[in-house]
Design a protein around this motif. Sequence first.
Motif, PDB file in Angstrom:
ATOM      1  N   ASP A  28      25.063 -19.833  -9.010  1.00 42.68           N
ATOM      2  CA  ASP A  28      24.919 -20.661 -10.210  1.00 42.68           C
ATOM      3  C   ASP A  28      23.645 -21.505 -10.178  1.00 42.68           C
ATOM      4  OD1 ASP A  28      27.278 -19.723 -11.267  1.00 42.68           O
ATOM      5  OD2 ASP A  28      28.483 -21.323 -10.381  1.00 42.68           O
ATOM      6  N   ALA A  29      23.142 -21.786  -8.986  1.00 43.95           N
ATOM      7  CA  ALA A  29      21.962 -22.642  -8.853  1.00 43.95           C
ATOM      8  C   ALA A  29      20.900 -21.919  -8.025  1.00 43.95           C
ATOM      9  CB  ALA A  29      22.342 -23.957  -8.193  1.00 43.95           C
ATOM     10  N   ILE A  30      19.666 -22.306  -8.247  1.00 43.45           N
ATOM     11  CA  ILE A  30      18.548 -21.697  -7.536  1.00 43.45           C
ATOM     12  C   ILE A  30      18.521 -22.205  -6.094  1.00 43.45           C
ATOM     13  CG2 ILE A  30      16.896 -23.489  -8.215  1.00 43.45           C
ATOM     14  CD1 ILE A  30      14.841 -21.216  -8.577  1.00 43.45           C
ATOM     15  N   SER A  31      18.085 -21.356  -5.179  1.00 43.50           N
ATOM     16  CA  SER A  31      18.016 -21.756  -3.773  1.00 43.50           C
ATOM     17  C   SER A  31      16.782 -22.631  -3.550  1.00 43.50           C
ATOM     18  CB  SER A  31      17.945 -20.532  -2.871  1.00 43.50           C
ATOM     19  OG  SER A  31      16.683 -19.899  -2.992  1.00 43.50           O
ATOM     20  N   GLU A  32      16.829 -23.434  -2.497  1.00 47.70           N
ATOM     21  CA  GLU A  32      15.696 -24.304  -2.161  1.00 47.70           C
ATOM     22  C   GLU A  32      14.447 -23.476  -1.858  1.00 47.70           C
ATOM     23  OE1 GLU A  32      15.229 -27.681  -2.127  1.00 47.70           O
ATOM     24  OE2 GLU A  32      17.153 -27.751  -3.158  1.00 47.70           O
ATOM     25  N   GLY A  33      14.626 -22.331  -1.220  1.00 48.71           N
ATOM     26  CA  GLY A  33      13.482 -21.476  -0.907  1.00 48.71           C
ATOM     27  C   GLY A  33      12.790 -20.952  -2.148  1.00 48.71           C
ATOM     28  N   HIS A  34      13.574 -20.450  -3.088  1.00 50.30           N
ATOM     29  CA  HIS A  34      12.988 -19.956  -4.339  1.00 50.30           C
ATOM     30  C   HIS A  34      12.345 -21.096  -5.119  1.00 50.30           C
ATOM     31  CE1 HIS A  34      15.844 -16.377  -4.017  1.00 50.30           C
ATOM     32  NE2 HIS A  34      14.616 -15.902  -3.905  1.00 50.30           N
ATOM     33  N   LEU A  35      13.010 -22.246  -5.132  1.00 49.07           N
ATOM     34  CA  LEU A  35      12.466 -23.389  -5.864  1.00 49.07           C
ATOM     35  C   LEU A  35      11.146 -23.860  -5.242  1.00 49.07           C
ATOM     36  CD1 LEU A  35      12.887 -25.250  -8.210  1.00 49.07           C
ATOM     37  CD2 LEU A  35      14.318 -26.689  -6.773  1.00 49.07           C
ATOM     38  N   ALA A  36      11.058 -23.839  -3.929  1.00 52.01           N
ATOM     39  CA  ALA A  36       9.813 -24.233  -3.261  1.00 52.01           C
ATOM     40  C   ALA A  36       8.680 -23.271  -3.625  1.00 52.01           C
ATOM     41  CB  ALA A  36      10.019 -24.277  -1.755  1.00 52.01           C
ATOM     42  N   LEU A  37       8.965 -21.978  -3.671  1.00 45.69           N
ATOM     43  CA  LEU A  37       7.941 -21.000  -4.057  1.00 45.69           C
ATOM     44  C   LEU A  37       7.488 -21.214  -5.500  1.00 45.69           C
ATOM     45  CD1 LEU A  37       9.388 -17.743  -2.455  1.00 45.69           C
ATOM     46  CD2 LEU A  37       7.306 -18.975  -1.782  1.00 45.69           C
ATOM     47  N   ILE A  38       8.439 -21.466  -6.383  1.00 46.09           N
ATOM     48  CA  ILE A  38       8.116 -21.710  -7.792  1.00 46.09           C
ATOM     49  C   ILE A  38       7.261 -22.962  -7.929  1.00 46.09           C
ATOM     50  CG2 ILE A  38       9.106 -22.374 -10.022  1.00 46.09           C
ATOM     51  CD1 ILE A  38      11.482 -20.492  -9.296  1.00 46.09           C
ATOM     52  N   GLU A  39       7.647 -24.041  -7.248  1.00 47.08           N
ATOM     53  CA  GLU A  39       6.891 -25.281  -7.360  1.00 47.08           C
ATOM     54  C   GLU A  39       5.488 -25.144  -6.776  1.00 47.08           C
ATOM     55  OE1 GLU A  39       9.506 -28.225  -5.697  1.00 47.08           O
ATOM     56  OE2 GLU A  39      10.257 -28.735  -7.691  1.00 47.08           O
ATOM     57  N   GLN A  40       5.340 -24.347  -5.734  1.00 47.95           N
ATOM     58  CA  GLN A  40       4.022 -24.104  -5.156  1.00 47.95           C
ATOM     59  C   GLN A  40       3.118 -23.397  -6.172  1.00 47.95           C
ATOM     60  OE1 GLN A  40       3.954 -21.273  -1.920  1.00 47.95           O
ATOM     61  NE2 GLN A  40       2.307 -22.386  -0.906  1.00 47.95           N
ATOM     62  N   GLN A  41       3.650 -22.387  -6.837  1.00 47.12           N
ATOM     63  CA  GLN A  41       2.871 -21.670  -7.844  1.00 47.12           C
ATOM     64  C   GLN A  41       2.594 -22.550  -9.061  1.00 47.12           C
ATOM     65  OE1 GLN A  41       1.398 -18.681  -7.462  1.00 47.12           O
ATOM     66  NE2 GLN A  41       2.172 -18.794  -5.374  1.00 47.12           N
ATOM     67  N   MET A  42       3.572 -23.382  -9.432  1.00 48.67           N
ATOM     68  CA  MET A  42       3.367 -24.293 -10.563  1.00 48.67           C
ATOM     69  C   MET A  42       2.247 -25.279 -10.262  1.00 48.67           C
ATOM     70  SD  MET A  42       7.219 -25.044 -11.943  1.00 48.67           S
ATOM     71  CE  MET A  42       6.699 -26.416 -12.925  1.00 48.67           C
ATOM     72  N   PHE A  43       2.173 -25.755  -9.017  1.00 49.99           N
ATOM     73  CA  PHE A  43       1.116 -26.681  -8.631  1.00 49.99           C
ATOM     74  C   PHE A  43      -0.256 -26.019  -8.804  1.00 49.99           C
ATOM     75  CE2 PHE A  43      -1.787 -28.387  -5.414  1.00 49.99           C
ATOM     76  CZ  PHE A  43      -1.810 -29.716  -5.783  1.00 49.99           C
ATOM     77  N   LYS A  44      -0.375 -24.788  -8.337  1.00 56.51           N
ATOM     78  CA  LYS A  44      -1.642 -24.066  -8.477  1.00 56.51           C
ATOM     79  C   LYS A  44      -1.997 -23.847  -9.942  1.00 56.51           C
ATOM     80  CE  LYS A  44      -1.286 -21.604  -4.090  1.00 56.51           C
ATOM     81  NZ  LYS A  44      -1.126 -20.281  -3.452  1.00 56.51           N
TER      82      LYS A  44
END
Length: 86
Positions: free
Chosen positions: A8-24
Amino acid sequence: MPRRRRHDAISEGHLALIEQQMFKLHMALDDALRSLTPFRPHYDAISDLKRQMDEAANLLRDRPIDYARPHAAPMSGPGLPPPGRG
């Protein structure tokens, strides 16, 4: 093909990857904004995209959609101890 359990919720690992790409992407969008005339269609489109990305990140982090990180002034920390103590 094996089936995977859905969550039901996104994993911390996937969220960290997404946030890294969002920062770039934010950095690239900021560079593009600096070269554009303010309040024109391209400028507005990039501004809207950045706002929507921030809202999506807030929802994924279970924060209010309009959450903004509090401003941390450069000198706002414990700092150095007073002279003569340490």
